[in-house]
Design a protein around this motif. Sequence first.
Motif, PDB file in Angstrom:
ATOM      1  N   HIS A   1      36.668   1.562  23.750  1.00 35.66           N
ATOM      2  CA  HIS A   1      35.363   2.224  23.799  1.00 35.66           C
ATOM      3  C   HIS A   1      34.343   1.449  22.972  1.00 35.66           C
ATOM      4  CE1 HIS A   1      32.314   5.284  24.013  1.00 35.66           C
ATOM      5  NE2 HIS A   1      32.343   5.490  22.703  1.00 35.66           N
TER       6      HIS A   1
ATOM      7  N   ASP B   1      30.973   9.988  20.019  1.00 31.38           N
ATOM      8  CA  ASP B   1      30.631   9.072  21.109  1.00 31.38           C
ATOM      9  C   ASP B   1      29.464   8.164  20.709  1.00 31.38           C
ATOM     10  OD1 ASP B   1      30.935   8.124  23.831  1.00 31.38           O
ATOM     11  OD2 ASP B   1      29.047   9.134  24.250  1.00 31.38           O
TER      12      ASP B   1
ATOM     13  N   PRO C   1      30.724   1.877  21.457  1.00 28.03           N
ATOM     14  CA  PRO C   1      29.596   2.779  21.194  1.00 28.03           C
ATOM     15  C   PRO C   1      28.259   2.093  21.424  1.00 28.03           C
ATOM     16  CG  PRO C   1      31.224   2.855  19.420  1.00 28.03           C
ATOM     17  CD  PRO C   1      31.562   1.674  20.279  1.00 28.03           C
TER      18      PRO C   1
ATOM     19  N   ASN D   1      36.187  10.091  26.933  1.00 32.47           N
ATOM     20  CA  ASN D   1      35.410   8.861  27.134  1.00 32.47           C
ATOM     21  C   ASN D   1      35.383   8.413  28.589  1.00 32.47           C
ATOM     22  OD1 ASN D   1      34.648   8.566  24.457  1.00 32.47           O
ATOM     23  ND2 ASN D   1      36.402   7.286  23.925  1.00 32.47           N
TER      24      ASN D   1
ATOM     25  N   TYR E   1      32.468  15.863  19.874  1.00 36.65           N
ATOM     26  CA  TYR E   1      32.643  14.709  20.749  1.00 36.65           C
ATOM     27  C   TYR E   1      31.362  13.891  20.895  1.00 36.65           C
ATOM     28  CZ  TYR E   1      32.945  11.770  24.781  1.00 36.65           C
ATOM     29  OH  TYR E   1      32.857  10.671  25.602  1.00 36.65           O
ATOM     30  N   LYS E   2      30.248  14.556  21.094  1.00 40.74           N
ATOM     31  CA  LYS E   2      28.990  13.830  21.298  1.00 40.74           C
ATOM     32  C   LYS E   2      28.638  12.958  20.099  1.00 40.74           C
ATOM     33  CE  LYS E   2      26.838  17.164  24.494  1.00 40.74           C
ATOM     34  NZ  LYS E   2      26.355  16.260  25.562  1.00 40.74           N
TER      35      LYS E   2
END
Length: 458
Positions: free
Chosen positions: A322, A364, A324, A410, A360-361
Amino acid sequence: MTNVTKTREMNVLVIVITILLSLISVLLALLQHYYFMFTIYKKPTLRFYYPEFEDLIPTDQHKYTALDYPIPSDAHIEDSVLNDLTSALQSDSEDIKISDRSKRKMGTNSEVYNTIQAALAFKISGKNNKAMKLFEHASALAPDNADVLNWYGEFLEQHHDILTADELYFKALAYSPDHKAALSNRKRTAPVVDRLDYRMFQEIDKLKEVLKSRMKLDNFDSVKKQAYYLHIYHTVGIEGNTMTVEQLRYVLETGHVVSGKSLLEHNEVLGLEKAMQYVKLLTRTEYIGVSEILGIHRRVMGHVDPLKSGVFRDEKVFIGSHIPPPPEEIPALMNNYAEWLNSEEAHSMHPVRYAALAHYKLVDIHPFVDGNGRTSRLIMNLILLKSGYPPVMILKEQREKYYDSLKTANIGDVKPFVRFVAQCTLQILNMYLYGTRGLSIDQALDGPGHPGNEVVGY
């Protein structure tokens, strides 16, 4: 004479119409003015429950006890409570499925194909344990193979694990959007999973009411005090801190250091405690904005890295696969995040779902160099506290499942992460009931005023 009368009538009609149009224009202008005043410029009004569980984060004067180190096992009733709570959490965590995907190795197509064929053969012959192991192995060898994920999901669905099956169907579609079997399977499982999730939220609310009725018991102060230490222990433990509950308790109560533990580990414990006390203050605030989020991070990381605490990162970071957002986008993203936190959309959700999505947001966006997980979990618990729920702790033993559900989010499916947070909420409610010498989940719901309901197993 007739023409004069008609002319006068026309003039009156014109005047009346002009007046009506003027009034309509004034009314429209007033409506527009109030629309902008109340929907654009005014901050949304938060309507939280009274923070009944705010006191689960102890005040300074009630937090400390006069104990020597090491703490004798029979020295204080609170130590017995601590042992009970720890054993309750450990028994809950025995059934947790730990993902081994971080250790998986990619296999060749022929190896994957042979494994699946063997799994299907064992499934047909009724040797389900062997089939399960082979399906797990195949999904580890080929985590992005839609056929493997779909077959594995069908096997689990037939064995009554529809939640994991639904997640696997979604992953299959993430890698192959036109996969016909996965499309058909998820169309069937998605509404069932939604109903199960709704039932779990209902179960949480019922247990919350049971706990509220037990909060005035004599030993509840001991329970919440020890839960406070367990919360710190598991929160820093997820990040790799090796202090035991007794050791961090000694640090917080005496201000002395523990031999053999690093300065970093001591500072992580001290910083988290400061952040938790700050969160307690924020339960009474109306608006959760960027400054409050920075304030939480400043306390979390203030002892660990003062120069980078409370400020957004100015460098790229990589979290496994992932990536960002770049640092130049963070200020705008965080402003949008704060707007969402205080929006009617967010407040209309069940508080546990709202808290999980807030967690989560923020993860993320990953706005900080370090401390994103701890800050996100504190934001999650701030929302729960403001909404009348106890703070949730994610156990060290749940680390793999925690991160795996974040990885699933994700790729577009946030339901498993919301469900994971809901499971943790049920877990903490049960722990408090157990710690107050209360009833188990099933017994509590069968008690007076709480008719028996089947607890949804997750």
